[in-house]
Motif scaffolding. Structure first.
Motif, mmCIF file in Angstrom:
data_model
loop_
_atom_site.group_PDB
_atom_site.id
_atom_site.type_symbol
_atom_site.label_atom_id
_atom_site.label_comp_id
_atom_site.label_asym_id
_atom_site.label_seq_id
_atom_site.Cartn_x
_atom_site.Cartn_y
_atom_site.Cartn_z
ATOM 1 N N ALA A 160 -16.840 -5.335 14.291
ATOM 2 C CA ALA A 160 -16.678 -6.391 13.212
ATOM 3 C C ALA A 160 -15.485 -7.158 13.414
ATOM 4 C CB ALA A 160 -16.443 -5.300 12.149
ATOM 5 N N ASP A 161 -14.404 -6.584 13.970
ATOM 6 C CA ASP A 161 -12.970 -7.467 14.203
ATOM 7 C C ASP A 161 -13.304 -8.727 15.128
ATOM 8 O OD1 ASP A 161 -13.408 -6.083 16.311
ATOM 9 O OD2 ASP A 161 -11.439 -5.105 16.583
ATOM 10 N N PRO A 199 -17.413 -5.710 2.142
ATOM 11 C CA PRO A 199 -16.265 -6.360 1.650
ATOM 12 C C PRO A 199 -14.987 -5.488 1.962
ATOM 13 C CG PRO A 199 -17.817 -6.270 -0.077
ATOM 14 C CD PRO A 199 -18.490 -5.687 1.288
ATOM 15 N N GLU A 200 -15.310 -4.175 2.113
ATOM 16 C CA GLU A 200 -14.017 -3.291 2.111
ATOM 17 C C GLU A 200 -13.477 -3.477 3.530
ATOM 18 O OE1 GLU A 200 -16.300 -2.069 -1.376
ATOM 19 O OE2 GLU A 200 -17.110 -2.405 0.688
ATOM 20 N N THR A 201 -14.480 -3.308 4.511
ATOM 21 C CA THR A 201 -14.453 -3.614 5.972
ATOM 22 C C THR A 201 -13.347 -4.873 6.049
ATOM 23 O OG1 THR A 201 -16.133 -2.018 6.591
ATOM 24 C CG2 THR A 201 -15.249 -3.794 8.304
ATOM 25 N N LEU A 206 -8.819 -8.067 7.552
ATOM 26 C CA LEU A 206 -7.900 -9.124 7.268
ATOM 27 C C LEU A 206 -6.436 -8.776 7.034
ATOM 28 C CD1 LEU A 206 -10.173 -11.508 4.649
ATOM 29 C CD2 LEU A 206 -9.388 -11.725 6.921
ATOM 30 N N LYS A 207 -6.104 -7.450 6.464
ATOM 31 C CA LYS A 207 -4.761 -6.975 6.204
ATOM 32 C C LYS A 207 -4.450 -6.651 7.712
ATOM 33 C CE LYS A 207 -2.472 -3.251 4.024
ATOM 34 N NZ LYS A 207 -2.588 -2.153 2.892
ATOM 35 N N GLN A 208 -5.100 -6.056 8.464
ATOM 36 C CA GLN A 208 -4.676 -5.489 9.893
ATOM 37 C C GLN A 208 -4.164 -6.678 10.695
ATOM 38 O OE1 GLN A 208 -7.581 -3.351 12.004
ATOM 39 N NE2 GLN A 208 -6.508 -3.779 14.135
ATOM 40 N N GLY A 213 0.521 -10.238 12.615
ATOM 41 C CA GLY A 213 1.192 -11.655 12.665
ATOM 42 C C GLY A 213 0.089 -12.677 13.450
ATOM 43 N N VAL A 214 -1.192 -12.387 12.988
ATOM 44 C CA VAL A 214 -2.265 -13.091 13.805
ATOM 45 C C VAL A 214 -2.689 -14.279 12.621
ATOM 46 C CG1 VAL A 214 -4.689 -13.350 14.639
ATOM 47 C CG2 VAL A 214 -3.018 -11.480 15.051
ATOM 48 N N LEU A 215 -2.495 -13.954 11.358
ATOM 49 C CA LEU A 215 -2.772 -14.793 10.290
ATOM 50 C C LEU A 215 -2.119 -14.485 8.961
ATOM 51 C CD1 LEU A 215 -4.887 -13.022 8.523
ATOM 52 C CD2 LEU A 215 -6.681 -13.907 10.257
#
Length: 237
Positions: A160-161, A199-201, A206-208, A213-215
């Motif tokens: 997924a990432d 949506p949870e994943t 996104l939080k990770q 510091g990627v986005l």
């Protein structure tokens, strides 16, 4: 929702042309360009409006002039799933048009959208008369199929990432290549569906990425802070 056929406008030569956005039409002979200009229709759609429905028969080639189009398919449970997004310069409806088959998906405006339409007989007439354009069109169709195969592999084989990283880079390429900041063209729920995640994943990923510091994320606004890191995550380098 109904198609906004009431917004259909007749062709006129001084109107900004969809043809200028589509590489397949680059280098048209002046007579062929004039023919397409003369038969082209333009239409404006508001966010959420239907352009055509899955199963409808196609008589036109559609070109996105502005905005974004969502192609969706109806799942067995009755829910609609986004299978592709179309951006300015993309064309669609060509498979149903060439094979005279029903549309395999429904098309909706993801935001305020301008679309140009060229009737089947007029479009095929240009392909018959201009072999260079016919060859470019076949190349463009091949590229679309290759892109579809690539995304199928992404959704099937990658985690997924990595799927998320590839989609974010794709959005940047399509909407803001010269900028590190862009607005997600779809909701986060729809983005989750596009990459085959919950949506949870998506929220967790996104939080990770934000913590690493990627986005940074503010609503639907994304700012890419470390593009090389995103490319590494996507497996591009």
């Amino acid at each position: 929702m109904k198609s906004c056929a009431c917004h259909l406008q007749p062709p006129h030569h001084n109107h900004p042309s969809c043809l200028a956005h589509v590489p397949v039409f680059a280098g048209l002979h002046s007579s062929e360009a004039e023919l397409l200009h003369s038969v082209m229709r333009t239409a404006q759609y508001r966010k959420g409006e239907l352009i055509f429905r899955e199963g409808d028969r196609s008589e036109s080639l559609y070109v996105v002039n502005q905005g974004i189009i969502k192609l969706t398919k109806l799942e067995d449970n009755g829910k609609e799933h986004i299978i592709r997004l179309l951006f300015p310069g993309d064309f669609f409806g060509q498979f149903a048009l060439l094979q005279e088959k029903p549309h395999y998906a429904s098309a909706y405006a993801a935001d305020t959208t301008g679309v140009c339409r060229i009737h089947r007989s007029d479009f095929l007439n240009v392909l018959r008369r201009d072999t260079d354009t016919a060859a470019r069109f076949m190349t463009a169709l091949s590229a679309q199929l290759e892109e579809a195969d690539a995304w199928a592999a992404v959704l099937t084989l990658l985690e997924a990432d990595r799927r998320l990283a590839k989609m974010l880079l794709y959005f940047r390429q399509k909407t803001a290549l010269s900028s590190d900041e862009f607005i997600l063209p779809v909701s986060k729920k729809e983005l989750a569906g596009l990459i085959g995640a919950t949506p949870e994943t998506l929220s967790r990923k996104l939080k990770q990425l934000s913590q690493e510091g990627v986005l940074s994320v503010t609503g639907r606004k994304l700012r890419l802070l470390d593009i090389p890191a995103l490319h590494r995550l996507a497996g591009d380098v």
